[in-house]
Write an enzyme that holds these catalytic residues in place. Structure first.
Site, PDB file in Angstrom:
ATOM      1  N   ASP A 134      -6.637 -12.168 -31.902  1.00  0.00           N
ATOM      2  CA  ASP A 134      -6.839 -11.957 -30.468  1.00  0.00           C
ATOM      3  C   ASP A 134      -8.310 -11.663 -30.168  1.00  0.00           C
ATOM      4  O   ASP A 134      -9.023 -11.106 -31.007  1.00  0.00           O
ATOM      5  CB  ASP A 134      -5.957 -10.783 -30.006  1.00  0.00           C
ATOM      6  CG  ASP A 134      -5.768 -10.768 -28.503  1.00  0.00           C
ATOM      7  OD1 ASP A 134      -6.096 -11.777 -27.837  1.00  0.00           O
ATOM      8  OD2 ASP A 134      -5.298  -9.746 -27.986  1.00  0.00           O
TER       9      ASP A 134
ATOM     10  N   HIS B  91     -12.302 -20.015 -29.034  1.00  0.00           N
ATOM     11  CA  HIS B  91     -11.274 -20.584 -29.920  1.00  0.00           C
ATOM     12  C   HIS B  91     -11.930 -21.389 -31.044  1.00  0.00           C
ATOM     13  O   HIS B  91     -11.479 -21.361 -32.184  1.00  0.00           O
ATOM     14  CB  HIS B  91     -10.308 -21.471 -29.135  1.00  0.00           C
ATOM     15  CG  HIS B  91      -9.510 -20.725 -28.108  1.00  0.00           C
ATOM     16  ND1 HIS B  91      -8.954 -19.495 -28.356  1.00  0.00           N
ATOM     17  CD2 HIS B  91      -9.177 -21.030 -26.822  1.00  0.00           C
ATOM     18  CE1 HIS B  91      -8.309 -19.070 -27.265  1.00  0.00           C
ATOM     19  NE2 HIS B  91      -8.440 -19.985 -26.329  1.00  0.00           N
TER      20      HIS B  91
ATOM     21  N   LEU C 185      -2.405 -20.744 -52.558  1.00  0.00           N
ATOM     22  CA  LEU C 185      -2.380 -19.925 -51.340  1.00  0.00           C
ATOM     23  C   LEU C 185      -1.427 -20.576 -50.343  1.00  0.00           C
ATOM     24  O   LEU C 185      -1.544 -21.764 -50.054  1.00  0.00           O
ATOM     25  CB  LEU C 185      -3.786 -19.821 -50.727  1.00  0.00           C
ATOM     26  CG  LEU C 185      -3.875 -19.112 -49.361  1.00  0.00           C
ATOM     27  CD1 LEU C 185      -3.469 -17.647 -49.467  1.00  0.00           C
ATOM     28  CD2 LEU C 185      -5.288 -19.197 -48.784  1.00  0.00           C
TER      29      LEU C 185
END
Ligand code: FPP
Length: 245
Positions: free
Chosen positions: A24, A41, A136
């Protein structure tokens, strides 16, 4: 503590298996610089790239989940939605080679059927191409919501009952029906950007997660910020409702 000292300190103690992140603060980061929200973003995506590389190279933990788009994010302006979807599409296309070479297995969590067809194709191809990897496990929560996830589990349970395959429903049995069944529950949920809530991210899986909130805006969240979160996690006493003393 320097980054390398922090890394050694973190390595000396039990690490989480699954870290999930609510990214956020992109909009505020951009606004503070007089930039369009979309620039926040774009920077946020670079942070995902950096952290994925760092966690993979350092083999810090095997499961990383990032909340890229919630079931509530549809309320944003159309241009921002289009930008976010194009950003994700470009990110996956550009980085797929590197992700695959590094042994990353990509998963997508969420109701993908509502996403643009081109993005769905990119995601499906990346998920397929990386499905044999396990260095991962990177999961991107996209059109994801904790409530959506539970309802999906209930729908599967109902479908099984209709087909006469119902068995007694227990917590363990229900968990296997959730869209996140392949992942361990998150041990640590990090939220950047200063708010202190889960905002419909993991709900079922968050039952015993440690929560870490930081005012740092996501585009400023870096390797050191991640290690600080893990260090904080390692100082918590996790007794899962039992008595440990
Ligand atoms: C919240 O910030 C952030 C989002 C809704 C989007 C997060 C998406 C990315 C970082 C894109 C990249 C993801 C990947 C997997 C490459 P906000 O816009 O709500 O910020 P604000 O609270 O400051 O307005």
């Amino acid at each position: 503590m320097s980054l390398s000292e922090l890394l050694s300190a973190v390595r000396a103690r039990p690490l989480p298996q699954h870290v999930a992140v609510i990214m956020d603060g992109n909009g505020r980061w951009a606004k503070a610089r007089g930039l369009p929200r979309t620039e926040g973003h774009r920077q946020g995506a670079l942070v995902v790239e950096r952290l994925t590389r760092f966690v993979g190279e350092e083999r810090l933990f095997p499961y990383l989940t990032v909340f890229a788009f919630s079931t509530e994010n549809w309320g944003r302006p159309k241009e921002e939605l289009e930008f976010l979807f194009a950003l994700l599409d470009g990110f996956i296309r550009d980085k797929l080679g590197e992700l695959a070479a590094r042994g990353v297995r990509l998963r997508v969590l969420g109701a993908v059927d509502r996403l643009p067809a081109s993005l769905r194709r990119t995601l499906a191809a990346a998920v397929e191409e990386t499905k044999g990897n396990d260095a991962l496990h990177l999961s991107v929560a996209l059109n994801f919501g904790g409530r959506w996830e539970i309802v999906e589990g209930v729908k599967r349970a109902m479908a099984m009952a209709r087909e006469g395959k119902a068995t007694a429903l227990s917590e363990d049995a229900f968990r296997k029906l959730l869209p996140t069944a392949e992942l361990p529950d998150p041990d640590l949920i990090i939220r950047s950007g200063g708010e202190q809530r889960l905002s419909n991210f993991f709900l079922w899986g968050a039952a015993y997660a440690e929560l870490y909130f930081t005012p740092t805006l996501w585009p400023d969240f870096d390797e050191e910020a991640l290690l600080r979160a893990i260090h904080d996690f390692q100082g918590r006493k996790r007794n899962f409702g039992q008595v440990t003393a």
